[in-house]
Design a protein around this motif. Sequence first.
Motif, PDB file in Angstrom:
ATOM      1  N   UNK A 166       2.482   8.419  -2.051  1.00 21.45           N
ATOM      2  CA  UNK A 166       2.102   7.637  -3.111  1.00 21.45           C
ATOM      3  C   UNK A 166       2.826   7.484  -4.218  1.00 21.45           C
ATOM      4  N   UNK A 167       4.018   8.434  -4.310  1.00 18.25           N
ATOM      5  CA  UNK A 167       4.853   8.197  -5.513  1.00 18.25           C
ATOM      6  C   UNK A 167       5.971   7.143  -5.077  1.00 18.25           C
ATOM      7  N   UNK A 168       6.203   6.964  -3.597  1.00 22.71           N
ATOM      8  CA  UNK A 168       7.501   6.207  -3.036  1.00 22.71           C
ATOM      9  C   UNK A 168       6.606   4.781  -2.941  1.00 22.71           C
ATOM     10  N   UNK A 169       5.275   4.586  -2.592  1.00 22.91           N
ATOM     11  CA  UNK A 169       4.780   3.387  -2.424  1.00 22.91           C
ATOM     12  C   UNK A 169       4.624   2.817  -3.882  1.00 22.91           C
ATOM     13  N   UNK A 170       3.975   3.653  -4.684  1.00 26.32           N
ATOM     14  CA  UNK A 170       3.731   3.135  -6.300  1.00 26.32           C
ATOM     15  C   UNK A 170       4.919   2.606  -6.776  1.00 26.32           C
ATOM     16  N   UNK A 184       0.069   2.010  -4.433  1.00 28.21           N
ATOM     17  CA  UNK A 184       0.278   3.498  -4.396  1.00 28.21           C
ATOM     18  C   UNK A 184      -0.926   4.162  -4.462  1.00 28.21           C
ATOM     19  N   UNK A 185      -2.043   3.659  -5.308  1.00 33.55           N
ATOM     20  CA  UNK A 185      -3.445   4.210  -5.196  1.00 33.55           C
ATOM     21  C   UNK A 185      -4.107   4.501  -4.037  1.00 33.55           C
ATOM     22  N   UNK A 210      -2.575   5.871  10.726  1.00 36.26           N
ATOM     23  CA  UNK A 210      -2.111   4.524  10.574  1.00 36.26           C
ATOM     24  C   UNK A 210      -1.914   3.660   9.339  1.00 36.26           C
ATOM     25  N   UNK A 211      -2.997   3.491   8.726  1.00 38.42           N
ATOM     26  CA  UNK A 211      -2.713   2.734   7.556  1.00 38.42           C
ATOM     27  C   UNK A 211      -1.946   3.210   6.408  1.00 38.42           C
ATOM     28  N   UNK A 212      -1.891   4.725   6.499  1.00 36.74           N
ATOM     29  CA  UNK A 212      -0.725   5.332   5.517  1.00 36.74           C
ATOM     30  C   UNK A 212       0.586   4.764   5.874  1.00 36.74           C
ATOM     31  N   UNK A 213       0.990   4.854   7.122  1.00 38.57           N
ATOM     32  CA  UNK A 213       2.178   4.568   7.786  1.00 38.57           C
ATOM     33  C   UNK A 213       2.292   2.923   7.502  1.00 38.57           C
ATOM     34  N   UNK A 214       1.374   2.390   7.756  1.00 37.65           N
ATOM     35  CA  UNK A 214       1.601   1.043   7.421  1.00 37.65           C
ATOM     36  C   UNK A 214       2.007   0.545   5.976  1.00 37.65           C
ATOM     37  N   UNK A 215       1.698   1.373   4.975  1.00 33.96           N
ATOM     38  CA  UNK A 215       1.765   1.046   3.545  1.00 33.96           C
ATOM     39  C   UNK A 215       3.237   1.509   3.226  1.00 33.96           C
ATOM     40  N   UNK A 216       3.612   2.705   3.924  1.00 35.95           N
ATOM     41  CA  UNK A 216       4.852   3.378   3.696  1.00 35.95           C
ATOM     42  C   UNK A 216       5.909   2.270   4.326  1.00 35.95           C
ATOM     43  N   UNK A 217       5.716   1.698   5.298  1.00 35.96           N
ATOM     44  CA  UNK A 217       6.837   0.655   6.041  1.00 35.96           C
ATOM     45  C   UNK A 217       6.818  -0.486   5.284  1.00 35.96           C
ATOM     46  N   UNK A 256      -2.429   7.059 -14.376  1.00 33.40           N
ATOM     47  CA  UNK A 256      -1.584   6.704 -13.113  1.00 33.40           C
ATOM     48  C   UNK A 256      -0.218   6.276 -13.388  1.00 33.40           C
ATOM     49  N   UNK A 257       0.372   7.113 -13.972  1.00 31.56           N
ATOM     50  CA  UNK A 257       1.763   7.078 -14.644  1.00 31.56           C
ATOM     51  C   UNK A 257       2.541   7.942 -13.583  1.00 31.56           C
ATOM     52  N   UNK A 258       2.999   7.235 -12.460  1.00 34.43           N
ATOM     53  CA  UNK A 258       3.642   8.032 -11.427  1.00 34.43           C
ATOM     54  C   UNK A 258       5.039   8.255 -11.843  1.00 34.43           C
TER      55      UNK A 258
END
Length: 467
Positions: free
Chosen positions: A94-98, A106-107, A379-386, A457-459
């Motif tokens: 979540x830190x990376x995607x945010x 990220x959320x 699968x959904x998490x990997x998709x957002x990371x990609x 939500x201040x990452x």
Amino acid sequence: MTDTLRPVATAAPEAPAPDSPQKLKRSIGVVGGTLLTLSCVTPASTLFVVVPDLFGSLGTATALTIAIGSLLCIAVAFCYSELGTLIPSAGGEYAMVSTLAGRLAGWLVFVLSLLVVMIVPPVIAMGTADYLAPLVHLDPAVAGAGVMLLATLAGLLDLRANAWITGVFLVLEVIAAAVVAVLGFAHGHRGPGSLVSMQVAGADGHADTVTAMLVVSGLAIALFVTQGFSTAVYLSEELENPRRNVARTVLATLAISTVIILVPVVAITFGASDLTELTGGDIGSMVTAWSDSAVGTFVSLCVALAIINAGIVMVIQNSRVLFASARDKAWPRPVNDVFSKLGRFGSPWVATLAVGIPGALLCFVNLDTLYGVTGVSVTGMYLLVAIAALLSRRGHHRHAHAWRMPVWPVLPVLLIVVLAYILTQQETAYLLWTGGITGAATLYWALYLRPRRDTRWLVSIPEDAQP
């Protein structure tokens, strides 16, 4: 993308305030991080607990499906390695995607990762009863709950101490996997051609064909088989020299865990006496048939220890995710204050209890539902990371000092297409469960977090990890 975080601009240095976010201490190197990460993949317990279900639906295609999933995970590992060194935070995905794709993205990845980290430990823990059967007969749910509570107590200790505890257990589970591989190959009834024969025993005892669509559907679980390599990213705040060691730990863990899992799966496929035995997936009985009851008991006890080991490491990982979310003010202030507390050993003790105790309760939920929701969530998490990896070289991130994946942006794009297709092949019920939880989380974002964007939500990224 106007809601994308800009950590360098917003993290202006100033004197530490009494209520400033607490930081985890850097206390482990590559060896300790690899031991913890491998233990989270928990190759032996995955082999003995998760893989039998794949044998039941995919038969001789199980090894092929896991191999394809492992190849996909190489691209995923490249994404994690680049993002984890660019943004080393205990918040992990979540830190990376945010930071790269915006706060809402990220959320959502946080919610998916929370689903995974809450469900996977009890799924693994419930397998303990089967492998303690040579000594004592226990109800799977009760045994799983006991393992979760034991893992929670261990998770309250210092991380360095846990690295050595899990390292000892890891040796035992690797030995168990090696014994299975040797026995399976020594009692082989099939040749290499069986790995692509695509057969599974049907209800009438006759061989049914495993279709390509079944393999694609099974990839969601196959991705889950080696999923724990991402733990290195969660530990990045506690790894020494994260810019170098995160990538090393992620890639080495994926390679080692794939070998430990895939080689015994191939051996079991060769060694099963017939297709019905292979589809039944009772690995313990196969080991006993190949050797004797003493060896079977030894392997079973090693697996039971491996499951306990996995529980310890997963609770450690999961508590860091919850700790980071509280530090980044994802919840109302009283909740943030509680979850961000550190104990005398430097571990986030309230967050540890908050993931361990519900994990014990989840042991009493239907196992098939837990598997299905986990597969969709991973699968959904990997998709957002990609997607975040595709955006990782914009602006000041382009010149930041970080490990960089080869063949960018081709790998993230291909990964996005493949993962999106895998999602479309999952059962509707599991998609609805995961979608409903994600929808509720989106409402929480819209009604609570977004209106308070300046205070919630201040990452954050630790100061010593800034580019």
